[in-house]
Design a protein around this motif. Structure first.
Motif, PDB file in Angstrom:
ATOM      1  N   ASP A 179      22.178  35.916  27.849  1.00 40.72           N
ATOM      2  CA  ASP A 179      21.001  36.116  26.992  1.00 40.72           C
ATOM      3  C   ASP A 179      20.020  34.952  27.097  1.00 40.72           C
ATOM      4  OD1 ASP A 179      21.869  38.557  26.177  1.00 40.72           O
ATOM      5  OD2 ASP A 179      22.585  37.914  24.204  1.00 40.72           O
ATOM      6  N   GLU A 180      20.550  33.756  27.346  1.00 38.25           N
ATOM      7  CA  GLU A 180      19.673  32.592  27.493  1.00 38.25           C
ATOM      8  C   GLU A 180      18.813  32.724  28.749  1.00 38.25           C
ATOM      9  OE1 GLU A 180      20.036  27.784  28.337  1.00 38.25           O
ATOM     10  OE2 GLU A 180      21.731  28.849  27.456  1.00 38.25           O
ATOM     11  N   VAL A 181      19.432  33.171  29.827  1.00 36.57           N
ATOM     12  CA  VAL A 181      18.682  33.374  31.064  1.00 36.57           C
ATOM     13  C   VAL A 181      17.633  34.459  30.871  1.00 36.57           C
ATOM     14  CG1 VAL A 181      18.842  34.002  33.508  1.00 36.57           C
ATOM     15  CG2 VAL A 181      20.663  32.644  32.454  1.00 36.57           C
ATOM     16  N   ARG A 182      18.027  35.545  30.232  1.00 39.23           N
ATOM     17  CA  ARG A 182      17.089  36.660  30.022  1.00 39.23           C
ATOM     18  C   ARG A 182      15.921  36.225  29.139  1.00 39.23           C
ATOM     19  NH1 ARG A 182      22.167  39.487  29.330  1.00 39.23           N
ATOM     20  NH2 ARG A 182      22.655  40.600  31.277  1.00 39.23           N
ATOM     21  N   GLN A 183      16.205  35.390  28.143  1.00 40.75           N
ATOM     22  CA  GLN A 183      15.138  34.916  27.276  1.00 40.75           C
ATOM     23  C   GLN A 183      14.130  34.076  28.058  1.00 40.75           C
ATOM     24  OE1 GLN A 183      14.249  35.654  24.269  1.00 40.75           O
ATOM     25  NE2 GLN A 183      12.576  34.161  24.191  1.00 40.75           N
ATOM     26  N   VAL A 184      14.626  33.204  28.927  1.00 41.22           N
ATOM     27  CA  VAL A 184      13.722  32.398  29.752  1.00 41.22           C
ATOM     28  C   VAL A 184      12.876  33.310  30.640  1.00 41.22           C
ATOM     29  CG1 VAL A 184      13.579  30.680  31.587  1.00 41.22           C
ATOM     30  CG2 VAL A 184      15.188  30.345  29.702  1.00 41.22           C
ATOM     31  N   LEU A 185      13.491  34.345  31.176  1.00 47.30           N
ATOM     32  CA  LEU A 185      12.764  35.260  32.061  1.00 47.30           C
ATOM     33  C   LEU A 185      11.656  36.014  31.320  1.00 47.30           C
ATOM     34  CD1 LEU A 185      15.687  36.669  34.235  1.00 47.30           C
ATOM     35  CD2 LEU A 185      13.690  35.430  35.077  1.00 47.30           C
ATOM     36  N   THR A 186      11.821  36.206  30.021  1.00 49.90           N
ATOM     37  CA  THR A 186      10.751  36.872  29.263  1.00 49.90           C
ATOM     38  C   THR A 186       9.578  35.932  29.019  1.00 49.90           C
ATOM     39  OG1 THR A 186      11.657  36.268  27.077  1.00 49.90           O
ATOM     40  CG2 THR A 186      12.445  38.321  28.061  1.00 49.90           C
ATOM     41  N   VAL A 187       9.818  34.621  29.079  1.00 49.64           N
ATOM     42  CA  VAL A 187       8.768  33.629  28.804  1.00 49.64           C
ATOM     43  C   VAL A 187       8.137  33.117  30.094  1.00 49.64           C
ATOM     44  CG1 VAL A 187       8.288  31.376  27.748  1.00 49.64           C
ATOM     45  CG2 VAL A 187       9.912  32.937  26.669  1.00 49.64           C
ATOM     46  N   PRO A 212      29.666  35.453  41.316  1.00 54.15           N
ATOM     47  CA  PRO A 212      28.679  36.244  42.041  1.00 54.15           C
ATOM     48  C   PRO A 212      28.126  37.404  41.202  1.00 54.15           C
ATOM     49  CG  PRO A 212      30.506  35.707  43.483  1.00 54.15           C
ATOM     50  CD  PRO A 212      30.900  35.252  42.110  1.00 54.15           C
ATOM     51  N   ALA A 213      28.990  38.063  40.424  1.00 52.59           N
ATOM     52  CA  ALA A 213      28.531  39.183  39.594  1.00 52.59           C
ATOM     53  C   ALA A 213      27.532  38.711  38.548  1.00 52.59           C
ATOM     54  CB  ALA A 213      29.726  39.863  38.939  1.00 52.59           C
ATOM     55  N   TYR A 214      27.820  37.580  37.934  1.00 55.08           N
ATOM     56  CA  TYR A 214      26.899  37.017  36.946  1.00 55.08           C
ATOM     57  C   TYR A 214      25.556  36.695  37.599  1.00 55.08           C
ATOM     58  CZ  TYR A 214      24.862  33.306  34.011  1.00 55.08           C
ATOM     59  OH  TYR A 214      24.000  32.538  33.264  1.00 55.08           O
ATOM     60  N   CYS A 215      25.579  36.026  38.725  1.00 53.94           N
ATOM     61  CA  CYS A 215      24.340  35.594  39.383  1.00 53.94           C
ATOM     62  C   CYS A 215      23.453  36.775  39.759  1.00 53.94           C
ATOM     63  CB  CYS A 215      24.665  34.788  40.643  1.00 53.94           C
ATOM     64  SG  CYS A 215      25.475  33.203  40.344  1.00 53.94           S
ATOM     65  N   ALA A 216      24.090  37.877  40.129  1.00 54.26           N
ATOM     66  CA  ALA A 216      23.344  39.042  40.597  1.00 54.26           C
ATOM     67  C   ALA A 216      22.923  39.987  39.476  1.00 54.26           C
ATOM     68  CB  ALA A 216      24.184  39.798  41.621  1.00 54.26           C
ATOM     69  N   SER A 217      23.208  39.627  38.235  1.00 51.85           N
ATOM     70  CA  SER A 217      23.024  40.562  37.126  1.00 51.85           C
ATOM     71  C   SER A 217      21.645  40.527  36.479  1.00 51.85           C
ATOM     72  CB  SER A 217      24.077  40.292  36.043  1.00 51.85           C
ATOM     73  OG  SER A 217      23.849  39.037  35.405  1.00 51.85           O
ATOM     74  N   PHE A 218      20.723  39.704  36.978  1.00 52.47           N
ATOM     75  CA  PHE A 218      19.449  39.514  36.292  1.00 52.47           C
ATOM     76  C   PHE A 218      18.264  40.175  37.003  1.00 52.47           C
ATOM     77  CE2 PHE A 218      22.206  35.937  35.203  1.00 52.47           C
ATOM     78  CZ  PHE A 218      22.241  36.081  33.823  1.00 52.47           C
ATOM     79  N   ALA A 219      18.545  40.968  38.029  1.00 54.23           N
ATOM     80  CA  ALA A 219      17.494  41.676  38.769  1.00 54.23           C
ATOM     81  C   ALA A 219      16.410  40.715  39.272  1.00 54.23           C
ATOM     82  CB  ALA A 219      16.866  42.769  37.905  1.00 54.23           C
ATOM     83  N   THR A 220      16.842  39.503  39.627  1.00 52.07           N
ATOM     84  CA  THR A 220      15.943  38.467  40.139  1.00 52.07           C
ATOM     85  C   THR A 220      16.647  37.746  41.289  1.00 52.07           C
ATOM     86  OG1 THR A 220      15.039  38.129  37.909  1.00 52.07           O
ATOM     87  CG2 THR A 220      14.613  36.404  39.524  1.00 52.07           C
ATOM     88  N   PRO A 221      15.968  37.476  42.391  1.00 53.56           N
ATOM     89  CA  PRO A 221      16.618  36.740  43.480  1.00 53.56           C
ATOM     90  C   PRO A 221      17.203  35.419  42.973  1.00 53.56           C
ATOM     91  CG  PRO A 221      14.496  37.592  44.192  1.00 53.56           C
ATOM     92  CD  PRO A 221      14.563  37.821  42.710  1.00 53.56           C
TER      93      PRO A 221
END
Length: 211
Positions: free
Chosen positions: A68-76, A90-99
């Motif tokens: 959620d912290e990563v997603r919050q940064v991505l919204t800002v 690897p699964a975590y790293c690939a879970s944000f739809a961002t390279p």
């Protein structure tokens, strides 16, 4: 002419971002890890990014952050690339739809090829020095003889880089990019425009020599 890309990491000030862009940096890194002396808030980072020109990559660095912290940064922040410096899977790293770029810390006992292979979904792999309890920014280099010769992914070299050894790093490793932070600073989080300029000039000179 082949060209080694340069990422200036640990940007905390608009003036430093502007100096890096003027010098020819390909990417700027923003550290969203609260324990780092180079930490920047998402709001402040977004303000700096808004003034950046196109075609300069905006990279957000995280260390074992909650999803959620990563997603919050991505919204800002309009990040182009995520950089993970902890024990992220690897699964975590690939879970944000961002390279993403995964950092691998070069412990003496690590099998580099296997570690790289595990993150096949990464856009790039960053090889950095290992220091117990420190996820990055050690200011120390590792044995460049351990840097793989070829790989399907883009390989980025970090750890102990500075203007004086950038050329030797390229000659030894032939990386896709160099990632520098402390080696171009006057103090943690405070960049030195002259050092940034000299670093990028050293990279350009080394590239010409390689050709």
């Amino acid at each position: 002419m082949s060209r080694t890309r340069v990422k200036i990491c640990g940007i905390t000030r608009a003036d430093d971002a502007a100096a890096a862009v003027r010098a020819g940096a390909d990417a700027l890194g923003f550290v969203f890890y609260a324990k780092s002396p180079r930490y920047i808030s998402p709001k402040h980072a977004a303000e700096i990014m808004a003034a950046m020109p196109p075609f300069v990559c905006k990279v957000g660095l995280f260390v074992n952050a909650a999803p959620d912290e990563v997603r919050q940064v991505l919204t800002v922040c309009s990040l182009d690339l995520l950089q993970f410096h902890g024990d992220e899977t690897p699964a975590y790293c690939a879970s944000f739809a961002t390279p993403y770029m995964k950092a691998i810390r070069m412990r003496d006992d690590i099998d580099v090829a296997d570690a790289i292979k595990a993150y096949a979904s990464a856009s790039a792999i960053l090889l950095d020095s290992y220091k117990p309890g420190v996820p990055g920014g050690t200011g120390e280099s590792f044995d460049w003889a351990r840097f793989p010769e070829r790989n399907a992914q883009s390989l980025v070299l970090a750890g102990g880089l500075r203007p004086e050894n950038a050329g030797a790093a390229i000659a030894s490793c032939k990386p896709y990019a160099l990632d520098v932070s402390g080696g171009v600073e006057a103090a943690p989080g405070i960049k030195c425009p002259d050092a940034i300029q000299r670093f990028i000039e050293a990279v350009s000179l080394a590239d010409r020599r390689e050709d």
